[in-house]
Each structure stands twice: as C-alpha cells, then as structure tokens.
Design a protein around this motif. Structure first.
Motif, PDB file in Angstrom:
ATOM      1  N   UNK A  54       0.797  -1.223   0.000  1.00  0.00           N
ATOM      2  CA  UNK A  54       0.000   0.000   0.000  1.00  0.00           C
ATOM      3  C   UNK A  54       0.834   1.279   0.000  1.00  0.00           C
ATOM      4  N   UNK A  55       2.048   1.216  -0.556  1.00  0.00           N
ATOM      5  CA  UNK A  55       2.836   2.424  -0.765  1.00  0.00           C
ATOM      6  C   UNK A  55       2.540   2.963  -2.159  1.00  0.00           C
ATOM      7  N   UNK A  56       2.174   4.227  -2.254  1.00  0.00           N
ATOM      8  CA  UNK A  56       1.783   4.800  -3.549  1.00  0.00           C
ATOM      9  C   UNK A  56       2.979   5.302  -4.341  1.00  0.00           C
ATOM     10  N   UNK A  57       3.923   5.965  -3.668  1.00  0.00           N
ATOM     11  CA  UNK A  57       5.076   6.546  -4.349  1.00  0.00           C
ATOM     12  C   UNK A  57       6.344   6.220  -3.560  1.00  0.00           C
ATOM     13  N   UNK A  58       7.447   6.104  -4.298  1.00  0.00           N
ATOM     14  CA  UNK A  58       8.729   5.746  -3.666  1.00  0.00           C
ATOM     15  C   UNK A  58       9.832   6.655  -4.184  1.00  0.00           C
ATOM     16  N   UNK A  59      10.612   7.162  -3.243  1.00  0.00           N
ATOM     17  CA  UNK A  59      11.832   7.894  -3.593  1.00  0.00           C
ATOM     18  C   UNK A  59      13.020   7.134  -2.997  1.00  0.00           C
ATOM     19  N   UNK A  60      14.111   7.037  -3.758  1.00  0.00           N
ATOM     20  CA  UNK A  60      15.298   6.316  -3.317  1.00  0.00           C
ATOM     21  C   UNK A  60      16.465   7.284  -3.263  1.00  0.00           C
ATOM     22  N   UNK A  61      17.050   7.412  -2.078  1.00  0.00           N
ATOM     23  CA  UNK A  61      18.259   8.214  -1.896  1.00  0.00           C
ATOM     24  C   UNK A  61      19.367   7.293  -1.395  1.00  0.00           C
ATOM     25  N   UNK A  62      20.587   7.567  -1.837  1.00  0.00           N
ATOM     26  CA  UNK A  62      21.714   6.714  -1.461  1.00  0.00           C
ATOM     27  C   UNK A  62      22.894   7.575  -1.041  1.00  0.00           C
ATOM     28  N   UNK A  63      23.573   7.106   0.001  1.00  0.00           N
ATOM     29  CA  UNK A  63      24.827   7.724   0.400  1.00  0.00           C
ATOM     30  C   UNK A  63      25.955   6.949  -0.276  1.00  0.00           C
ATOM     31  N   UNK A  64      26.749   7.661  -1.074  1.00  0.00           N
ATOM     32  CA  UNK A  64      27.779   7.002  -1.873  1.00  0.00           C
ATOM     33  C   UNK A  64      29.156   7.541  -1.546  1.00  0.00           C
ATOM     34  N   UNK A  65      30.113   6.648  -1.701  1.00  0.00           N
ATOM     35  CA  UNK A  65      31.509   6.995  -1.468  1.00  0.00           C
ATOM     36  C   UNK A  65      32.270   6.829  -2.772  1.00  0.00           C
ATOM     37  N   UNK A  66      32.927   7.895  -3.196  1.00  0.00           N
ATOM     38  CA  UNK A  66      33.711   7.855  -4.425  1.00  0.00           C
ATOM     39  C   UNK A  66      35.141   7.461  -4.073  1.00  0.00           C
ATOM     40  N   UNK A  67      35.591   6.263  -4.506  1.00  0.00           N
ATOM     41  CA  UNK A  67      36.948   5.832  -4.119  1.00  0.00           C
ATOM     42  C   UNK A  67      38.046   6.694  -4.728  1.00  0.00           C
ATOM     43  N   UNK A  68      37.747   7.420  -5.805  1.00  0.00           N
ATOM     44  CA  UNK A  68      38.774   8.245  -6.446  1.00  0.00           C
ATOM     45  C   UNK A  68      38.927   9.614  -5.779  1.00  0.00           C
ATOM     46  N   UNK A  69      38.010   9.923  -4.843  1.00  0.00           N
ATOM     47  CA  UNK A  69      38.064  11.214  -4.181  1.00  0.00           C
ATOM     48  C   UNK A  69      38.051  11.027  -2.670  1.00  0.00           C
ATOM     49  N   UNK A  70      38.760  11.896  -1.996  1.00  0.00           N
ATOM     50  CA  UNK A  70      38.786  11.853  -0.552  1.00  0.00           C
ATOM     51  C   UNK A  70      37.602  12.626   0.019  1.00  0.00           C
ATOM     52  N   UNK A  71      37.261  12.291   1.245  1.00  0.00           N
ATOM     53  CA  UNK A  71      36.153  12.984   1.893  1.00  0.00           C
ATOM     54  C   UNK A  71      35.064  12.017   2.298  1.00  0.00           C
ATOM     55  N   UNK A  72      34.077  12.542   2.986  1.00  0.00           N
ATOM     56  CA  UNK A  72      32.986  11.723   3.479  1.00  0.00           C
ATOM     57  C   UNK A  72      31.999  11.418   2.358  1.00  0.00           C
ATOM     58  N   UNK A  73      31.202  10.342   2.505  1.00  0.00           N
ATOM     59  CA  UNK A  73      30.198  10.012   1.487  1.00  0.00           C
ATOM     60  C   UNK A  73      29.173  11.129   1.331  1.00  0.00           C
ATOM     61  N   UNK A  74      28.544  11.182   0.159  1.00  0.00           N
ATOM     62  CA  UNK A  74      27.564  12.217  -0.139  1.00  0.00           C
ATOM     63  C   UNK A  74      26.227  11.584  -0.496  1.00  0.00           C
ATOM     64  N   UNK A  75      25.163  12.338  -0.258  1.00  0.00           N
ATOM     65  CA  UNK A  75      23.812  11.878  -0.583  1.00  0.00           C
ATOM     66  C   UNK A  75      23.482  12.193  -2.042  1.00  0.00           C
TER      67      UNK A  75
END
Length: 213
Positions: A54-75
């Motif tokens: 009974x879910x009508x709509x879905x949004x998918x967000x992901x936190x990703x880490x780029x191995x070629x760049x330094x820093x914390x993961x981004x949404x």
C-alpha cells in the motif's frame, strides 16, 4: 544480477509527521526506511526488489563513497517519486512485486554505504503502508563474471573438441534449405484458392471421374 543478494540490515520505518503529533485518527503520509550494510562496506547495486504494501510513491536516496576522491560520502537522489500504485485510493499495485534496476537510477548506484527509501501514501484509505521482502543484488564484478563460466569449459583441450568430420558441409546444407524455401514459395504462389467440387453424379461417386495425379 548475481544469484545471492547482499547482506544488509533494514531499520524500522520512521514516520515523518512534519511537526504534527501522530494520533489514532491521523497517520503520517510519509515513512523512511534506512538500509545499512555490515561493517560500513560500500556496495555497487544492480537491483533492488521488494513487495509493496500500500505504498503509492517511492523515492530512493543513497549515500555514496567515491573511491577516487577523498572525503565523506555524499547523498544522491537516485529515484524520484516512482509510482507503485496507479491510484492511491484503489487496490491496484498495492501488493505487487517490483524491481528497480541501476539503469533506472538518476545516478549510478556505485560505492553505496546506505540506502534510504522514502515511502509516500497520500490516501487516508489505508491504515498502514510499507515495503516487504526487500532484497538488494550487487552489481557483478569482473571476477564474478569470470566465475560464472564453468571451469571445465575454459580448460577444454584439443582432444576434447567434438569430431565434425562426419557432419555435412554447412554451406551445402544452407544451399539445400534455400532451395526448399524457394520451392515452397513457388508452390504457395501458384496454389489456387478455388474450391474443388465433389466428384459425384446424382448423389453418388462416379469412379470414372477419379484419376491420379
């Protein structure tokens, strides 16, 4: 898609009430489900499958880490307002199975450390809504692709190859098939569509009218 899904932990849905208290007569129209991977590992995702409830709509967000760049993961927003029910007020699609593939994502789901599913149901006709039987299948790596080929197939020796000396020449077989096909076309072209009448005389068959062709 790989045969076995990735290992992960699904957290309990968290309601978003936008500052209003949730009571028995009013329920939140949005739930958030977070999915984490063990030991903070990063996963390249090929597919996310689930059963709707009974879910009508879905949004998918992901936190990703780029191995070629330094820093914390981004949404990143990978899927926006994906419709699961044609009409939020009717049953259609309310308990169907769905699969979301990486080709549908707005951003390639690589190096994912956390998946956030945002569920939305604007209709008040349903008391509860969620997603069930969630599975995440990782994107196969080059090693997985090589492992998919049976070992015995990649180690065939010349002696293991089948003997093709006694088989007819492929070109000869192809030529014969082409001739048969052409003959069939000619026969169909010259075939008459007129019905063949009965060889009868006064309700009885006359043997003299029958002949062999």
């Amino acid at each position: 898609m790989t045969d076995s899904p990735a290992a992960f932990t699904v957290k309990s849905p968290v309601p978003l009430d936008f500052g209003k208290a949730v009571t028995d007569t009013s329920r939140p129209g949005v739930f958030v489900i977070d999915i984490t991977f063990p030991h903070g590992q990063a996963v390249n995702i090929q597919e996310i499958s689930f059963k709707n409830y009974y879910t009508a709509f879905l949004m998918v967000r992901m936190m990703m880490r780029d191995p070629s760049q330094e820093g914390s993961p981004k949404w990143f927003t990978c899927l926006r307002n994906h419709r699961l029910m044609r009409n939020p007020h009717t049953e259609q699609g309310s308990q169907d199975y769905y699969s979301l593939y990486r080709q549908q994502m707005l951003t390639a789901p690589d190096g994912v450390t956390l998946v956030r599913l945002i569920l939305r149901q604007p209709s008040l006709a349903w008391l509860n809504f969620t997603l069930e039987e969630i599975k995440i299948h990782p994107y196969p790596s080059e090693q997985d692709s090589e492992r998919a080929v049976p070992g015995w197939l990649s180690h065939l020796t010349p002696g293991d190859q089948p003997d093709l000396q006694d088989l007819p020449d492929p070109e000869t077989v192809s030529s014969s098939l082409q001739q048969m096909w052409a003959l069939t076309e000619v026969m169909q072209t010259h075939q008459t569509a007129a019905p063949i009448g009965r060889f009868d005389v006064d309700g009885c068959y006359d043997v003299t009218l029958l002949s062999y062709t």
